[in-house]
Design a protein around this motif. Structure first.
Motif, PDB file in Angstrom:
ATOM      1  N   ALA A 164       0.820  -1.213   0.000  1.00 19.13           N
ATOM      2  CA  ALA A 164       0.000   0.000   0.000  1.00 19.13           C
ATOM      3  C   ALA A 164       0.853   1.262   0.000  1.00 19.13           C
ATOM      4  CB  ALA A 164      -0.938   0.003   1.205  1.00 19.13           C
ATOM      5  N   GLY A 165       2.101   1.113   0.369  1.00 17.24           N
ATOM      6  CA  GLY A 165       2.984   2.262   0.395  1.00 17.24           C
ATOM      7  C   GLY A 165       2.747   3.137   1.612  1.00 17.24           C
ATOM      8  N   ASN A 166       3.187   4.361   1.497  1.00 19.75           N
ATOM      9  CA  ASN A 166       3.104   5.319   2.600  1.00 19.75           C
ATOM     10  C   ASN A 166       2.687   6.681   2.050  1.00 19.75           C
ATOM     11  OD1 ASN A 166       3.356   6.432   5.150  1.00 19.75           O
ATOM     12  ND2 ASN A 166       5.592   6.596   5.064  1.00 19.75           N
ATOM     13  N   ILE A 167       1.585   6.685   1.322  1.00 21.10           N
ATOM     14  CA  ILE A 167       1.108   7.893   0.653  1.00 21.10           C
ATOM     15  C   ILE A 167       0.236   8.698   1.614  1.00 21.10           C
ATOM     16  CG2 ILE A 167      -0.096   8.802  -1.367  1.00 21.10           C
ATOM     17  CD1 ILE A 167       0.361   6.045  -2.683  1.00 21.10           C
ATOM     18  N   LYS A 168       0.675   9.881   1.944  1.00 24.57           N
ATOM     19  CA  LYS A 168      -0.027  10.709   2.926  1.00 24.57           C
ATOM     20  C   LYS A 168      -1.447  11.035   2.463  1.00 24.57           C
ATOM     21  CE  LYS A 168       0.612  14.772   5.852  1.00 24.57           C
ATOM     22  NZ  LYS A 168       1.493  15.923   6.187  1.00 24.57           N
ATOM     23  N   GLY A 169      -2.400  10.795   3.352  1.00 19.66           N
ATOM     24  CA  GLY A 169      -3.792  11.080   3.051  1.00 19.66           C
ATOM     25  C   GLY A 169      -4.478  10.022   2.217  1.00 19.66           C
ATOM     26  N   LYS A 170      -3.735   8.992   1.805  1.00 13.86           N
ATOM     27  CA  LYS A 170      -4.306   7.950   0.954  1.00 13.86           C
ATOM     28  C   LYS A 170      -4.081   6.559   1.522  1.00 13.86           C
ATOM     29  CE  LYS A 170      -4.390   6.321  -3.842  1.00 13.86           C
ATOM     30  NZ  LYS A 170      -3.785   6.461  -5.195  1.00 13.86           N
ATOM     31  N   THR A 171      -2.843   6.224   1.815  1.00 15.23           N
ATOM     32  CA  THR A 171      -2.535   4.893   2.355  1.00 15.23           C
ATOM     33  C   THR A 171      -1.667   4.956   3.602  1.00 15.23           C
ATOM     34  OG1 THR A 171      -0.550   4.608   0.976  1.00 15.23           O
ATOM     35  CG2 THR A 171      -2.657   3.867   0.035  1.00 15.23           C
ATOM     36  N   GLN A 172      -1.383   6.147   4.088  1.00 12.94           N
ATOM     37  CA  GLN A 172      -0.522   6.289   5.261  1.00 12.94           C
ATOM     38  C   GLN A 172      -1.307   5.993   6.539  1.00 12.94           C
ATOM     39  OE1 GLN A 172       1.023  10.161   6.900  1.00 12.94           O
ATOM     40  NE2 GLN A 172       2.976   9.359   6.154  1.00 12.94           N
ATOM     41  N   THR A 173      -1.047   4.846   7.119  1.00 14.68           N
ATOM     42  CA  THR A 173      -1.695   4.458   8.380  1.00 14.68           C
ATOM     43  C   THR A 173      -0.893   5.014   9.541  1.00 14.68           C
ATOM     44  OG1 THR A 173      -0.473   2.375   8.455  1.00 14.68           O
ATOM     45  CG2 THR A 173      -2.611   2.357   7.334  1.00 14.68           C
ATOM     46  N   VAL A 174      -1.385   4.799  10.749  1.00 16.79           N
ATOM     47  CA  VAL A 174      -0.700   5.354  11.917  1.00 16.79           C
ATOM     48  C   VAL A 174       0.682   4.733  12.087  1.00 16.79           C
ATOM     49  CG1 VAL A 174      -1.702   3.684  13.550  1.00 16.79           C
ATOM     50  CG2 VAL A 174      -0.997   5.943  14.347  1.00 16.79           C
ATOM     51  N   SER A 175       0.841   3.467  11.760  1.00 13.55           N
ATOM     52  CA  SER A 175       2.147   2.805  11.898  1.00 13.55           C
ATOM     53  C   SER A 175       3.167   3.380  10.922  1.00 13.55           C
ATOM     54  CB  SER A 175       2.003   1.297  11.661  1.00 13.55           C
ATOM     55  OG  SER A 175       1.178   0.711  12.639  1.00 13.55           O
ATOM     56  N   THR A 176       2.744   3.566   9.674  1.00 16.03           N
ATOM     57  CA  THR A 176       3.660   4.134   8.678  1.00 16.03           C
ATOM     58  C   THR A 176       3.902   5.619   8.950  1.00 16.03           C
ATOM     59  OG1 THR A 176       1.794   4.496   7.155  1.00 16.03           O
ATOM     60  CG2 THR A 176       3.049   2.463   6.904  1.00 16.03           C
ATOM     61  N   ALA A 177       2.921   6.291   9.540  1.00 15.53           N
ATOM     62  CA  ALA A 177       3.092   7.708   9.888  1.00 15.53           C
ATOM     63  C   ALA A 177       4.133   7.865  10.992  1.00 15.53           C
ATOM     64  CB  ALA A 177       1.757   8.305  10.323  1.00 15.53           C
ATOM     65  N   ILE A 178       4.124   6.951  11.955  1.00 16.06           N
ATOM     66  CA  ILE A 178       5.127   6.971  13.025  1.00 16.06           C
ATOM     67  C   ILE A 178       6.516   6.742  12.434  1.00 16.06           C
ATOM     68  CG2 ILE A 178       5.972   5.739  15.065  1.00 16.06           C
ATOM     69  CD1 ILE A 178       3.026   5.184  15.773  1.00 16.06           C
ATOM     70  N   TYR A 179       6.615   5.784  11.536  1.00 18.42           N
ATOM     71  CA  TYR A 179       7.886   5.490  10.862  1.00 18.42           C
ATOM     72  C   TYR A 179       8.397   6.711  10.111  1.00 18.42           C
ATOM     73  CZ  TYR A 179      11.072   3.461   7.414  1.00 18.42           C
ATOM     74  OH  TYR A 179      12.160   3.194   6.632  1.00 18.42           O
ATOM     75  N   THR A 180       7.496   7.371   9.388  1.00 22.33           N
ATOM     76  CA  THR A 180       7.873   8.560   8.615  1.00 22.33           C
ATOM     77  C   THR A 180       8.326   9.687   9.524  1.00 22.33           C
ATOM     78  OG1 THR A 180       6.267   8.003   6.880  1.00 22.33           O
ATOM     79  CG2 THR A 180       7.044  10.275   6.956  1.00 22.33           C
ATOM     80  N   ALA A 181       7.598   9.868  10.636  1.00 25.21           N
ATOM     81  CA  ALA A 181       7.945  10.932  11.575  1.00 25.21           C
ATOM     82  C   ALA A 181       9.325  10.702  12.191  1.00 25.21           C
ATOM     83  CB  ALA A 181       6.885  11.028  12.666  1.00 25.21           C
ATOM     84  N   VAL A 182       9.624   9.475  12.540  1.00 25.92           N
ATOM     85  CA  VAL A 182      10.934   9.142  13.109  1.00 25.92           C
ATOM     86  C   VAL A 182      12.039   9.372  12.084  1.00 25.92           C
ATOM     87  CG1 VAL A 182      12.376   7.279  14.018  1.00 25.92           C
ATOM     88  CG2 VAL A 182      10.007   7.506  14.788  1.00 25.92           C
ATOM     89  N   GLN A 183      11.799   8.953  10.848  1.00 22.95           N
ATOM     90  CA  GLN A 183      12.783   9.128   9.789  1.00 22.95           C
ATOM     91  C   GLN A 183      13.054  10.603   9.522  1.00 22.95           C
ATOM     92  OE1 GLN A 183      14.069   5.935   9.711  1.00 22.95           O
ATOM     93  NE2 GLN A 183      14.345   6.259   7.529  1.00 22.95           N
ATOM     94  N   ALA A 184      12.005  11.422   9.687  1.00 19.87           N
ATOM     95  CA  ALA A 184      12.149  12.860   9.443  1.00 19.87           C
ATOM     96  C   ALA A 184      12.678  13.604  10.662  1.00 19.87           C
ATOM     97  CB  ALA A 184      10.804  13.447   9.034  1.00 19.87           C
TER      98      ALA A 184
END
Length: 218
Positions: A164-184
């Motif tokens: 599903a990827g990590n597309i913000k507002g489309k497929t970004q779930t809370v788990s992938t959002a946490i991952y993205t936030a940590v990476q950023a």
């Protein structure tokens, strides 16, 4: 704070649990009635539970990708599943299904066989026995299975990010959002989301424990 990933995760978990409920019940009943190939079926149904989520996601990527067996459908109707909301739901179904199946099977097998034998002597069909005897008695265990499946679907990460990827507002779930936030480097955002999902998971476990306690009293 953007709550879109949390809302999307809840939507994915609810839809995935809906399908997992029926699939898990059917699979548990099928295995319960099967004799010779019970071990094989059980292995197939629980395989995604023992495999790493990224491996499950990789196999789903091959199966559902544009070069997979459904390619002719994608070309004919001009659509795709990969990197869509549907892909996130499918990933959640695959990782939560074994929990629903296993817990339901355990609940069905704990039903007193004498009740089933008595129903058969009264002329009940196997279908009627299941819906009138087995399912009502196993209800607490099935409810626990639903809660476990929902919790697993809510926190899914590996298979989701693969298909599903990590597309913000489309497929970004809370788990992938946490991952993205940590990476950023946005640890504050990651902490808030992690805290929310931890609280939700804790509430889910408390509810499951309450159901289990009530089951022991029966």
């Amino acid at each position: 704070m953007d709550y879109t990933p949390l809302i999307l995760s809840l939507k994915v978990a609810v839809v995935a649990t809906f399908f997992t409920f029926f699939l898990g019940i059917y699979a548990a009943r099928l295995v319960q009635k099967t004799g010779k190939y019970k071990g094989v079926l059980d292995g197939i149904f629980t395989l995604s539970m023992v495999l790493p989520p990224t491996v499950v996601g990789f196999f789903l990527l091959i199966l559902l990708g544009t070069n997979g067996p459904f390619r002719f459908l994608y070309d004919k109707f001009d659509f795709q599943i990969i990197f869509t909301y549907a892909a996130a739901v499918i990933a959640a179904i695959f990782v939560s299904f074994p929990l629903m199946y296993r817990a339901s099977l355990g609940a069905f097998e704990q039903v007193d066989k004498n009740c089933i034998y008595a129903a058969r002597t009264l002329g009940f069909s196997e279908r009627k026995i299941f819906f009138k005897i087995i399912l009502p008695i196993a209800k607490p265990g099935v409810l626990s299975a639903v809660i476990l499946a929902f919790a697993r679907a809510l926190g899914e990460f590996g298979a989701t990010i693969m298909i599903a990827g990590n597309i913000k507002g489309k497929t970004q779930t809370v788990s992938t959002a946490i991952y993205t936030a940590v990476q950023a480097g946005n640890r504050q955002q990651a902490f808030k989301l992690a805290l929310i999902i931890a609280i939700v998971s804790f509430v889910i476990m408390v509810i499951m424990n309450c159901i289990t306690t009530e089951r022991r009293k029966i």
